[in-house]
Write an enzyme that holds these catalytic residues in place. Structure first.
Site, mmCIF file in Angstrom:
data_model
loop_
_atom_site.group_PDB
_atom_site.id
_atom_site.type_symbol
_atom_site.label_atom_id
_atom_site.label_comp_id
_atom_site.label_asym_id
_atom_site.label_seq_id
_atom_site.Cartn_x
_atom_site.Cartn_y
_atom_site.Cartn_z
ATOM 1 N N CYS A 357 4.339 -2.385 -7.690
ATOM 2 C CA CYS A 357 4.802 -1.102 -8.257
ATOM 3 C C CYS A 357 5.590 -1.249 -9.559
ATOM 4 O O CYS A 357 5.320 -0.504 -10.513
ATOM 5 C CB CYS A 357 5.631 -0.320 -7.252
ATOM 6 S SG CYS A 357 5.518 -0.867 -5.559
ATOM 7 N N ARG A 386 4.941 -12.755 -0.017
ATOM 8 C CA ARG A 386 6.099 -12.342 0.773
ATOM 9 C C ARG A 386 6.440 -13.452 1.744
ATOM 10 O O ARG A 386 5.563 -13.998 2.409
ATOM 11 C CB ARG A 386 5.788 -11.058 1.543
ATOM 12 C CG ARG A 386 5.510 -9.910 0.592
ATOM 13 C CD ARG A 386 5.292 -8.610 1.316
ATOM 14 N NE ARG A 386 4.906 -7.584 0.349
ATOM 15 C CZ ARG A 386 4.477 -6.377 0.675
ATOM 16 N NH1 ARG A 386 4.413 -6.036 1.956
ATOM 17 N NH2 ARG A 386 4.150 -5.511 -0.251
ATOM 18 N N GLN A 404 -3.255 -6.903 -2.455
ATOM 19 C CA GLN A 404 -3.294 -5.490 -2.090
ATOM 20 C C GLN A 404 -4.301 -4.745 -2.942
ATOM 21 O O GLN A 404 -4.454 -5.040 -4.120
ATOM 22 C CB GLN A 404 -1.915 -4.865 -2.327
ATOM 23 C CG GLN A 404 -0.840 -5.421 -1.419
ATOM 24 C CD GLN A 404 0.479 -4.707 -1.664
ATOM 25 O OE1 GLN A 404 0.985 -4.722 -2.769
ATOM 26 N NE2 GLN A 404 1.009 -4.081 -0.638
ATOM 27 N N ASP A 406 -4.021 -1.953 -4.448
ATOM 28 C CA ASP A 406 -2.815 -1.163 -4.650
ATOM 29 C C ASP A 406 -3.033 -0.150 -5.766
ATOM 30 O O ASP A 406 -3.590 -0.475 -6.799
ATOM 31 C CB ASP A 406 -1.703 -2.131 -5.078
ATOM 32 C CG ASP A 406 -0.336 -1.616 -4.727
ATOM 33 O OD1 ASP A 406 -0.243 -0.511 -4.161
ATOM 34 O OD2 ASP A 406 0.644 -2.331 -5.017
ATOM 35 N N HIS A 408 -1.024 3.288 -7.840
ATOM 36 C CA HIS A 408 0.114 4.171 -8.024
ATOM 37 C C HIS A 408 -0.353 5.377 -8.810
ATOM 38 O O HIS A 408 -1.026 5.235 -9.825
ATOM 39 C CB HIS A 408 1.256 3.430 -8.717
ATOM 40 C CG HIS A 408 1.771 2.326 -7.855
ATOM 41 N ND1 HIS A 408 1.367 1.036 -7.998
ATOM 42 C CD2 HIS A 408 2.606 2.359 -6.785
ATOM 43 C CE1 HIS A 408 1.941 0.294 -7.058
ATOM 44 N NE2 HIS A 408 2.698 1.069 -6.302
ATOM 45 N N LYS A 489 5.904 9.708 4.165
ATOM 46 C CA LYS A 489 4.694 8.880 4.132
ATOM 47 C C LYS A 489 3.713 9.322 5.208
ATOM 48 O O LYS A 489 4.112 9.786 6.264
ATOM 49 C CB LYS A 489 5.138 7.435 4.366
ATOM 50 C CG LYS A 489 4.113 6.470 4.865
ATOM 51 C CD LYS A 489 4.721 5.101 5.078
ATOM 52 C CE LYS A 489 4.878 4.810 6.572
ATOM 53 N NZ LYS A 489 5.247 3.425 6.852
ATOM 54 N N HIS A 535 2.562 5.910 -3.894
ATOM 55 C CA HIS A 535 2.021 4.565 -3.682
ATOM 56 C C HIS A 535 0.932 4.689 -2.625
ATOM 57 O O HIS A 535 1.122 5.387 -1.645
ATOM 58 C CB HIS A 535 3.024 3.606 -3.049
ATOM 59 C CG HIS A 535 4.342 3.494 -3.711
ATOM 60 N ND1 HIS A 535 4.721 2.365 -4.373
ATOM 61 C CD2 HIS A 535 5.396 4.329 -3.770
ATOM 62 C CE1 HIS A 535 5.954 2.510 -4.812
ATOM 63 N NE2 HIS A 535 6.389 3.697 -4.462
HETATM 64 ZN ZN LIG Z 1 3.823 0.560 -4.698
#
Ligand SMILES: [Zn+2]
Ligand SMILES: [Zn+2]
Length: 662
Positions: A357, A386, A404, A406, A408, A489, A535
């Site tokens: 992000c 991680r 990910q 991912d 945004h 979420k 996200h």
């Molecule tokens: Zn994010």
């Protein structure tokens, strides 16, 4: 005897003052524990005027936890009967079962489990009552002087950690006595309870396995022996659970990953860090390619960002403040030294990125943004690292390095409702394309104690998510107060082929990061405004989704994902050349086809192809060759003969294109 008035399951009752829930619910064998004024209590609890009592069924979440903890309790009693010099650790319920940690004289072996099980059966048959007894710290320390681990728990002030909370951590310190037939205690344990009314309320259980476990989870502490078990409201449910475990074991992606040569975790790289082999690479690329096409169609723009960054970025984002434990420690770079080795100029701290992000926010911020550009949807296959505890690592579904899918989304407040709605539809349809069809949704709402942003924004976003979720006509579970502090979420939970639930996509509204990064756009009226940030990761990570799909399909991927879509198997060597030419034509047509040119006999080649779970076996013998045809043998063993080559190619291409399973 005087009467008291209580409310039982919503009904006002007048009962004798010495009546306890165990008497009140005596006719309903399903009720094994109860809530009194909202707190879970033993059925033996004394009642007071005005109490509100609710029966809790053995099949409910609370009932199952009490059943399982009570079974753990019986297991500890049995262990100390069979192996007198065993010290007790803790014994909490867990998902689908329980464990208890022991410090035995000798390590347990599988035979010991059988012995312990039969001792447990005897205790269960005796129907020993669990009796709660309030004690003081001093008394408990005296009584449990021979149990050093329990004494340590007594000494813990404040929260003892989630798992130890079954023994201590309540407002009172309690010991439970198991009463034998004559009403005298036969065994006691420091425990918070509650328990089943008696041991005979354990309908079905099984001890599963032993494992080593450090006392209270720290390697600085002694190593204990943990026994895992499971308990269910009926023998049928226990049997069904054991069958599910056997099926899950067959489908375990870690095992299939090796058998199908998809990926591995080389010791030399480190735990939780996978390498994908060529076959796994094909599946992965097919997954990524399709995702990329669909995202492009939906208006996402693809970006890239580096794997490491200066600490300052994660200070801005707040990750170092609240996520540092989950990050790999920093590297110190560009440090300068004096001749004597002392530091002349302090170095820069760089971190591996745990999330993408902040990078996307920098791309957003790289120049001024106008409302005309919104919604701006930035997508990245972003690899993150991680530092997960080694105990929770699980193949590629829980790893330390993963990629990910991912994205945004930056939009105006007005766009948020529409964006969330179309996003959820997109997410679900894409998961369906990969073969998952059974979903429910979970909506996490504001925790009133801990949140940033305006109440009105939260309400608006939560309502938008709720509306989007309701529009899908799927079951919606409310996770009241479960949202992270920065926004509400929705998460998509998917059921796999054997009914297990996996958390897949999350759609997370974020009120915090746009503030921290001071993101802005110029609105229609020329004012500078803050965008809403969403996200979303659809697979979660590619690796995890790969693992889920491997288990869902039990390694028999649909042809569009299968590493090898068709394998040529000549009936005898003489047909190799002919079949080799067919395979070449298939490859030219874009099919992942191979010829098994090994020295193995045909039957062995068929078996190998079955082991590799290849969707199409393309077989050719004399008749096929004469007719310019091939025969198909499918995964289910069915065979189709005399298919003209062009038709064979068309059949494979069709199922690949339509992404259907065969
Ligand atoms: Zn994010
Ligand atoms: Zn207990």
């Amino acid at each position: 005897m005087s009467q008291i008035s209580v409310t039982v399951d919503g009904k006002q009752l007048s009962v004798e003052a010495d009546q306890r829930p165990t008497h009140i619910f005596a006719d309903n064998k399903e009720i094994v524990v109860c809530k009194i004024n909202g707190v879970l209590k033993d059925l033996w609890t004394d009642l007071s005027e005005g109490d509100v009592v609710e029966g809790v069924s053995i099949s409910s979440a609370d009932g199952l936890a009490v059943l399982r903890h009570s079974t753990a309790h019986v297991m500890a009693q049995a262990v100390q009967e069979v192996y007198a010099n065993t010290r007790l650790g803790i014994g909490p319920p867990i998902k689908d079962g329980f464990y208890y940690d022991f410090d035995p004289e000798n390590t347990f072996n599988p035979d010991d489990l059988t012995k312990i099980e039969s001792a447990m059966r005897k205790i269960i048959k005796e129907g020993q009552r669990f009796r709660r007894r309030v004690t003081t710290e001093a008394e408990a320390l005296r009584e449990l002087a021979h149990e050093p681990y329990k004494c340590e728990l007594i000494g813990i002030k404040g929260p003892a950690g989630e798992e130890a909370s079954v023994e201590v951590g309540g407002s009172e310190l309690t010991i439970y006595d198991n009463l034998g037939r004559d009403g005298n205690p036969v065994w006691s344990d420091l425990c918070r309870g509650p328990h089943l009314p008696s041991t005979k309320h354990i309908p079905a259980f099984k001890l599963m396995r032993t494992a080593a476990a450090y006392w209270r989870g720290s390697e600085k502490n002694p190593m204990l022996q943990r026994i895992y078990g499971t308990a269910w409201p009926s023998q049928d449910e226990l049997n069904a659970y054991l069958e599910l475990l056997a099926e899950a074991e067959k489908r375990d992606h870690r095992r299939l990953g090796t058998e199908l040569d998809l990926f591995s975790f080389p010791e030399e790289i480190g735990s939780g860090l996978a390498v994908f082999h060529p076959k796994g690479g094909i599946v992965r690329r097919a997954m990524e390619d399709y995702s990329r096409i669909r995202h492009e169609e939906e208006g996402y723009e693809f970006v890239y960002s580096p794997h490491i960054t200066k600490a300052a970025l994660f200070e801005t984002s707040g990750h170092l403040q609240w996520y540092a434990d989950g990050m790999y420690p920093p590297m110190i770079l560009d440090e300068e030294y004096n001749a004597d080795g002392t530091v002349k100029r302090a170095g820069q701290q760089y971190y591996m990125k745990p999330m993408n992000c902040p990078f996307h926010n920098l791309i957003y911020k790289s120049r001024g943004r106008s409302y005309r550009e919104l919604p701006l949807r930035l997508f990245e296959f972003g690899t993150v690292y991680r530092y997960e505890k080694s105990g929770v690592l699980h193949g590629i579904t829980r790893a330390r390095g993963f990629t990910q899918d991912d994205a945004h989304i930056y939009c105006t407040k007005e766009q948020m409702v529409g964006e969330l709605d179309s996003l959820l539809t997109f997410v679900l349809n894409l998961l369906r394309d990969y073969g998952l069809n059974d979903f429910y949704l979970e909506l996490s709402t504001k925790n009133d104690e801990k949140f940033v942003g305006e109440d009105s924004d939260w309400e608006e976003a939560t309502e938008a998510l709720r509306k989007a979720a309701t529009a899908q006509n799927l079951e919606l579970v409310l996770d009241e107060g479960g949202a992270a502090f920065y926004g509400p979420k929705i998460s998509v939970q998917a059921k796999d082929a054997i009914g297990r639930t996996w958390q897949m996509s999350t759609i997370q509204v974020d009120f915090q990061l746009p503030q921290r990064f001071e993101l802005e756009f110029s609105a229609t009226d020329g004012t500078r405004q803050r965008p809403v940030m969403i996200h979303r990761a659809l697979f979660g990570s590619i690796e995890r989704f790969f693992g889920v799909l491997t288990e869902h399909y039990s390694g028999a991927f649909p042809p569009w994902l299968a590493p090898v879509q068709a394998i040529g198997i000549p009936v005898a060597d003489t047909f190799s050349e002919y079949l080799g030419d067919v395979i070449k034509q298939m490859r030219k047509a874009g099919i992942r086809a191979e010829l098994d040119a090994s020295d193995d006999r045909m039957q062995k080649k068929v078996r190998n192809a079955q082991m590799q779970k290849i969707p199409f076996m393309v077989i050719a013998g004399e008749e096929d060759q004469k007719a310019g045809a091939v025969s198909f043998r499918y995964r289910n063993g069915e065979q189709k003969n005399g298919i003209p080559i062009a038709d064979a190619i068309a059949e494979i291409k069709k199922v690949v294109q339509e992404r259907t399973q065969v």
